[in-house]
Scaffold this active site. Structure first.
Site, PDB file in Angstrom:
ATOM      1  N   LYS A 294       0.862  -1.193   0.000  1.00 37.08           N
ATOM      2  CA  LYS A 294       0.000   0.000   0.000  1.00 37.08           C
ATOM      3  C   LYS A 294       0.888   1.228   0.000  1.00 37.08           C
ATOM      4  O   LYS A 294       1.462   1.587   1.017  1.00 37.08           O
ATOM      5  CB  LYS A 294      -0.925   0.035   1.219  1.00 37.08           C
ATOM      6  CG  LYS A 294      -2.001   1.103   1.059  1.00 37.08           C
ATOM      7  CD  LYS A 294      -2.467   1.724   2.345  1.00 37.08           C
ATOM      8  CE  LYS A 294      -1.563   2.786   2.896  1.00 37.08           C
ATOM      9  NZ  LYS A 294      -1.426   4.001   2.057  1.00 37.08           N
TER      10      LYS A 294
ATOM     11  N   GLU B  86      10.230   1.013  10.411  1.00 28.14           N
ATOM     12  CA  GLU B  86      11.237   2.073  10.224  1.00 28.14           C
ATOM     13  C   GLU B  86      10.504   3.374  10.495  1.00 28.14           C
ATOM     14  O   GLU B  86       9.725   3.838   9.659  1.00 28.14           O
ATOM     15  CB  GLU B  86      11.746   2.084   8.780  1.00 28.14           C
ATOM     16  CG  GLU B  86      12.417   0.812   8.346  1.00 28.14           C
ATOM     17  CD  GLU B  86      13.781   0.600   8.969  1.00 28.14           C
ATOM     18  OE1 GLU B  86      14.239   1.489   9.722  1.00 28.14           O
ATOM     19  OE2 GLU B  86      14.369  -0.461   8.713  1.00 28.14           O
TER      20      GLU B  86
ATOM     21  N   CYS C   5      13.652  10.569   7.134  1.00 33.79           N
ATOM     22  CA  CYS C   5      13.648  10.217   8.559  1.00 33.79           C
ATOM     23  C   CYS C   5      15.063  10.264   9.133  1.00 33.79           C
ATOM     24  O   CYS C   5      15.235  10.322  10.338  1.00 33.79           O
ATOM     25  CB  CYS C   5      12.987   8.876   8.792  1.00 33.79           C
ATOM     26  SG  CYS C   5      13.566   7.635   7.667  1.00 33.79           S
TER      27      CYS C   5
ATOM     28  N   GLU D 192      10.718  16.165  15.122  1.00 34.05           N
ATOM     29  CA  GLU D 192      11.357  15.949  13.821  1.00 34.05           C
ATOM     30  C   GLU D 192      10.807  17.037  12.888  1.00 34.05           C
ATOM     31  O   GLU D 192       9.606  17.112  12.653  1.00 34.05           O
ATOM     32  CB  GLU D 192      10.920  14.564  13.344  1.00 34.05           C
ATOM     33  CG  GLU D 192      11.626  14.057  12.147  1.00 34.05           C
ATOM     34  CD  GLU D 192      11.176  12.632  11.791  1.00 34.05           C
ATOM     35  OE1 GLU D 192      10.087  12.193  12.216  1.00 34.05           O
ATOM     36  OE2 GLU D 192      11.919  11.968  11.065  1.00 34.05           O
TER      37      GLU D 192
ATOM     38  N   PHE E  78      11.306  17.811   9.534  1.00 39.57           N
ATOM     39  CA  PHE E  78      10.872  17.368   8.197  1.00 39.57           C
ATOM     40  C   PHE E  78      10.703  18.534   7.238  1.00 39.57           C
ATOM     41  O   PHE E  78       9.735  18.631   6.475  1.00 39.57           O
ATOM     42  CB  PHE E  78       9.571  16.554   8.283  1.00 39.57           C
ATOM     43  CG  PHE E  78       9.760  15.122   7.848  1.00 39.57           C
ATOM     44  CD1 PHE E  78      10.665  14.314   8.498  1.00 39.57           C
ATOM     45  CD2 PHE E  78       9.041  14.581   6.783  1.00 39.57           C
ATOM     46  CE1 PHE E  78      10.865  12.989   8.092  1.00 39.57           C
ATOM     47  CE2 PHE E  78       9.234  13.264   6.372  1.00 39.57           C
ATOM     48  CZ  PHE E  78      10.149  12.474   7.038  1.00 39.57           C
TER      49      PHE E  78
HETATM   50  P1  ADP Z   1       3.246  11.017   7.207  1.00 40.85           P
HETATM   51  O1  ADP Z   1       2.618  11.696   8.374  1.00 40.85           O
HETATM   52  O2  ADP Z   1       4.617  11.464   6.936  1.00 40.85           O
HETATM   53  O3  ADP Z   1       2.363  10.951   5.985  1.00 40.85           O
HETATM   54  P2  ADP Z   1       2.450   8.437   7.992  1.00 40.85           P
HETATM   55  O4  ADP Z   1       3.078   7.545   8.990  1.00 40.85           O
HETATM   56  O5  ADP Z   1       1.134   9.024   8.320  1.00 40.85           O
HETATM   57  O6  ADP Z   1       3.507   9.538   7.681  1.00 40.85           O
HETATM   58  O7  ADP Z   1       2.326   7.702   6.589  1.00 40.85           O
HETATM   59  C1  ADP Z   1       3.154   6.674   6.142  1.00 40.85           C
HETATM   60  C2  ADP Z   1       2.288   5.603   5.518  1.00 40.85           C
HETATM   61  O8  ADP Z   1       1.386   5.123   6.500  1.00 40.85           O
HETATM   62  C3  ADP Z   1       1.415   6.070   4.339  1.00 40.85           C
HETATM   63  O9  ADP Z   1       1.350   5.035   3.376  1.00 40.85           O
HETATM   64  C4  ADP Z   1       0.069   6.264   4.995  1.00 40.85           C
HETATM   65  O10 ADP Z   1      -1.010   6.115   4.095  1.00 40.85           O
HETATM   66  C5  ADP Z   1       0.075   5.119   5.984  1.00 40.85           C
HETATM   67  N1  ADP Z   1      -0.889   5.261   7.083  1.00 40.85           N
HETATM   68  C6  ADP Z   1      -1.317   6.381   7.693  1.00 40.85           C
HETATM   69  N2  ADP Z   1      -2.225   6.093   8.648  1.00 40.85           N
HETATM   70  C7  ADP Z   1      -2.364   4.735   8.662  1.00 40.85           C
HETATM   71  C8  ADP Z   1      -3.150   3.801   9.421  1.00 40.85           C
HETATM   72  N3  ADP Z   1      -3.976   4.191  10.395  1.00 40.85           N
HETATM   73  N4  ADP Z   1      -3.029   2.489   9.120  1.00 40.85           N
HETATM   74  C9  ADP Z   1      -2.196   2.065   8.148  1.00 40.85           C
HETATM   75  N5  ADP Z   1      -1.439   2.886   7.408  1.00 40.85           N
HETATM   76  C10 ADP Z   1      -1.504   4.200   7.657  1.00 40.85           C
END
Ligand code: ADP
Length: 495
Positions: free
Chosen positions: A187, A265, A299, A397, A399
């Site tokens: 995904k 990670e 990161c 962080e 970013f």
């Molecule tokens: P950022 O805040 O930098 O976008 P995230 O950790 O939210 O970092 O996103 C990293 C990945 O995790 C993306 O593919 C995002 O769609 C996915 N993601 C965000 N929320 C969820 C969740 N509740 N369950 C599974 N995947 C998630």
């Protein structure tokens, strides 16, 4: 979408997919719904991809599960050759893949090219490692028995990847999983699905059988439900995630019910320490790379810059000059540009808030400090000084393209500040004093350390963190571990 990218020299429009990839077929969401993908440099919609839900994800997991039954019986050499084909195709289509990264992630084109080279290097690396997944023969306590440990693939691996390295974070996971004999359901981040689909287009052409690699695209709104199924389905053996610590924690909890294997990670808050013995010129070079790569959206970006007092003025002057003269902000397709936009409005607001809070708490602004007038998602390259440990720019962080400088007196102080974080992903330090190099490297609580070096990412390196920065390692020979388990076999009755 194609017109925009063709204008930038895209050669193979067939790499652009607006459908997801399940069971070897390019498919729409069952609901027929789509969500838009935008170019962060100008906020224009460049494509729409399927907004998949739980039922679509179930189909992807089912096809990966079915494909695993035969994929696990292939030889390492067969898998190695397919990975090598995929690597060759990525190399051939490097330029097109880089254009797609710049279009959806906003990265300067030269950096996007760098990412594709980095991304394909994982496929090359794991095509080689596939053949070196060894078991063991242990000493038996009885002459009637022999004891073996086989390394076996865990099964279906779910992968959730971020937008900041939309190609490489997929190949780093999928390369290792496929080498081990696992199948995968990927995904990609909702901001950057096109890079994932383009990479998998090439995997299909490389000859991976249907169902071995699947991509489920979904919007932010549907992501939690899709992610939950990817963690909890009985047909999934393990999950690998790169992203924020907050979401990593959610996934870790969700994996608990099914006792799934998990690799995480997560976030970092990398200290970058310049000791008084450092070579100032190379420390500045190192910081420019470790801070401004991908506009600070990595990161392992340098986040807390600690400079020893004897060398502080010299270092900060050289740094200011480099930031003033060498950074050009703008659209990543423009050749001169080396600082692109931030990925989306949430990230921009976050960087702006961190800078504002730090300044309100007493930080000085040497350069920048505000949103850039280039467009909605640009931030000025910024240097803050007189930073204290309690400020947002040290606690969080960032970013973004923001340098936060703090002066320190002695080694002990610097190491204590560096370790006073719940994160432990990367650290950097500059020193020409050999015993200091070892002393500090031993004491820093961090999964990775760059010493007199700002660029540590490579397929041969073991990437990963300690504390709340994650568990498991990616890349290197250890990158395979998350996708295999040891099967102990005791053969008895030998006489
Ligand atoms: P950022 O805040 O930098 O976008 P995230 O950790 O939210 O970092 O996103 C990293 C990945 O995790 C993306 O593919 C995002 O769609 C996915 N993601 C965000 N929320 C969820 C969740 N509740 N369950 C599974 N995947 C998630």
């Amino acid at each position: 979408m194609m017109e925009v990218l063709k204008g930038h020299g895209l050669r193979y429009a067939s790499l652009l997919h607006q459908e997801a990839y399940i069971g070897g077929k390019w498919v729409s969401a069952a609901s027929g719904k789509l969500f838009p993908v935008t170019n962060p440099a100008n906020s224009k919609v460049i494509a729409s991809v399927p907004d998949m839900e739980v039922t679509d994800t179930e189909a992807a997991i089912n096809s990966a599960y079915e494909a695993f039954q035969t994929w696990q019986t292939t030889t390492a050499r067969e898998r190695s050759l397919l990975l090598r084909n995929w690597y060759n195709l990525m190399e051939q289509h490097k330029e097109d893949l880089a254009l797609i990264v710049t279009a959806e992630a906003g990265k300067p084109l030269s950096e996007s090219r760098g990412e594709i080279g980095y991304g394909s290097s994982f496929l090359e690396w794991f095509s080689e490692e596939a053949k070196r997944i060894y078991g063991e023969v242990a000493q038996s306590p009885a002459s009637s028995k022999e004891l073996f440990f086989l390394r076996q693939p865990i099964g279906v691996a779910s992968m959730i990847t971020p937008w900041n390295f939309p190609n490489a974070m997929i190949t780093r996971k999928a390369g290792a999983a496929l080498a081990a004999g696992c199948t995968c359901v990927i995904k990609p981040a909702e901001d950057t699905p096109l890079s994932a689909l383009a990479a998998v287009d090439l995997a299909e052409k490389a000859g991976f059988p249907p169902g071995v690699i699947n991509v489920v695209t979904t919007s932010r709104a549907n992501t939690p439900a899709v992610g939950k199924l990817m963690c909890t389905s009985p047909k999934v053996a393990g999950i690998s995630f790169t992203g924020s610590t907050a979401i990593g924690r959610v996934l870790y909890e969700q994996c608990a019910s099914g006792i799934k294997r998990i690799g995480l990670e997560l976030g970092g808050n990398a200290p970058f320490i310049v000791f008084s013995s450092a070579d100032v010129k190379s420390a500045v070079e190192g910081l420019m790379v470790a801070k401004f790569r991908n506009s600070g959206q990595a990161c392992i970006s340098a986040n807390r810059i600690l400079v020893q007092e004897e060398i502080y003025d010299k270092f900060s002057e050289a740094l200011e000059e480099a930031v003033r003269k060498r950074l050009t902000v703008g659209d990543g397709f423009n050749k001169e540009v080396n600082i692109g936009p931030l990925i989306n409005i949430n990230q921009l607001k976050r960087v702006e808030r961190i800078v504002n809070e730090s300044v309100a708490a007493g930080a000085g602004v040497v350069l920048g400090g505000k949103c850039h007038d280039m467009g909605d998602l640009f931030f000025q390259p910024t240097i803050l000084c007189n930073v204290t440990e309690d400020m947002a720019c040290f606690q969080e962080e960032i970013f973004g393209p923001v340098i936060a400088l703090k002066k320190f007196k002695c080694e002990e102080e610097a190491v204590n500040i560096a370790n006073a974080s719940k994160f432990g992903l990367a650290c950097y330090f500059y020193s020409q004093d050999v015993s200091q190099v070892w002393r500090v490297a031993r004491r820093l609580e961090s999964g990775m350390i760059g010493i007199n070096e700002g660029l540590i990412s490579t397929a041969e390196g073991a990437f990963g963190g300690v504390k709340q920065s994650g568990i498991g390692r990616e890349g290197s020979r250890h990158g395979i571990d998350d996708y295999t388990y040891l099967k102990y076999i005791c053969l008895g009755g030998i006489n």
